[in-house]
Design a protein around this motif. Structure first.
Motif, mmCIF file in Angstrom:
data_model
loop_
_atom_site.group_PDB
_atom_site.id
_atom_site.type_symbol
_atom_site.label_atom_id
_atom_site.label_comp_id
_atom_site.label_asym_id
_atom_site.label_seq_id
_atom_site.Cartn_x
_atom_site.Cartn_y
_atom_site.Cartn_z
ATOM 1 N N LYS A 35 9.540 -11.440 2.366
ATOM 2 C CA LYS A 35 8.958 -11.806 1.073
ATOM 3 C C LYS A 35 7.448 -11.651 1.087
ATOM 4 N N THR A 36 6.824 -12.008 2.194
ATOM 5 C CA THR A 36 5.374 -11.868 2.311
ATOM 6 C C THR A 36 4.960 -10.406 2.184
ATOM 7 N N HIS A 37 5.657 -9.531 2.889
ATOM 8 C CA HIS A 37 5.329 -8.102 2.829
ATOM 9 C C HIS A 37 5.608 -7.529 1.447
ATOM 10 N N ALA A 38 6.681 -7.971 0.808
ATOM 11 C CA ALA A 38 7.004 -7.486 -0.527
ATOM 12 C C ALA A 38 5.951 -7.946 -1.540
ATOM 13 N N ASP A 39 5.494 -9.173 -1.413
ATOM 14 C CA ASP A 39 4.450 -9.664 -2.315
ATOM 15 C C ASP A 39 3.141 -8.897 -2.127
ATOM 16 N N ARG A 43 1.204 -6.336 -4.970
ATOM 17 C CA ARG A 43 -0.161 -6.534 -5.458
ATOM 18 C C ARG A 43 -1.065 -5.326 -5.243
ATOM 19 N N ILE A 44 -0.620 -4.310 -4.517
ATOM 20 C CA ILE A 44 -1.464 -3.153 -4.219
ATOM 21 C C ILE A 44 -1.980 -2.479 -5.491
ATOM 22 N N LEU A 46 -2.701 -3.670 -8.271
ATOM 23 C CA LEU A 46 -3.574 -4.557 -9.041
ATOM 24 C C LEU A 46 -4.922 -4.806 -8.362
ATOM 25 N N LYS A 47 -5.093 -4.333 -7.151
ATOM 26 C CA LYS A 47 -6.346 -4.560 -6.420
ATOM 27 C C LYS A 47 -7.475 -3.722 -7.007
ATOM 28 N N ASP A 48 -8.643 -4.322 -7.106
ATOM 29 C CA ASP A 48 -9.843 -3.587 -7.516
ATOM 30 C C ASP A 48 -10.667 -3.308 -6.277
ATOM 31 N N ASP A 49 -10.842 -2.033 -5.993
ATOM 32 C CA ASP A 49 -11.656 -1.655 -4.816
ATOM 33 C C ASP A 49 -12.943 -1.012 -5.244
#
Length: 49
Positions: A35-39, A43-44, A46-49
């Protein structure tokens, strides 16, 4: 190869291989810590880089 021979192979061993692959995919998705890896993967985008 003869059509009937290929059909018999697909009906027996092909079905078994697909069923094992399906069970392995489900087991991989439900592994501890999955679940941690899926979450994190969700979110990838949605990240602002």
């Amino acid at each position: 190869m003869d059509y009937n021979l290929m059909r018999e192979f697909a009906d027996s061993w092909g079905l078994l291989a697909m069923a094992l692959f399906f069970v392995a995919c489900i087991a991989f998705a439900l592994r501890p810590g999955g679940k941690t890896h899926a979450d994190q993967a969700a979110r990838i985008p949605l990240k602002d880089d």
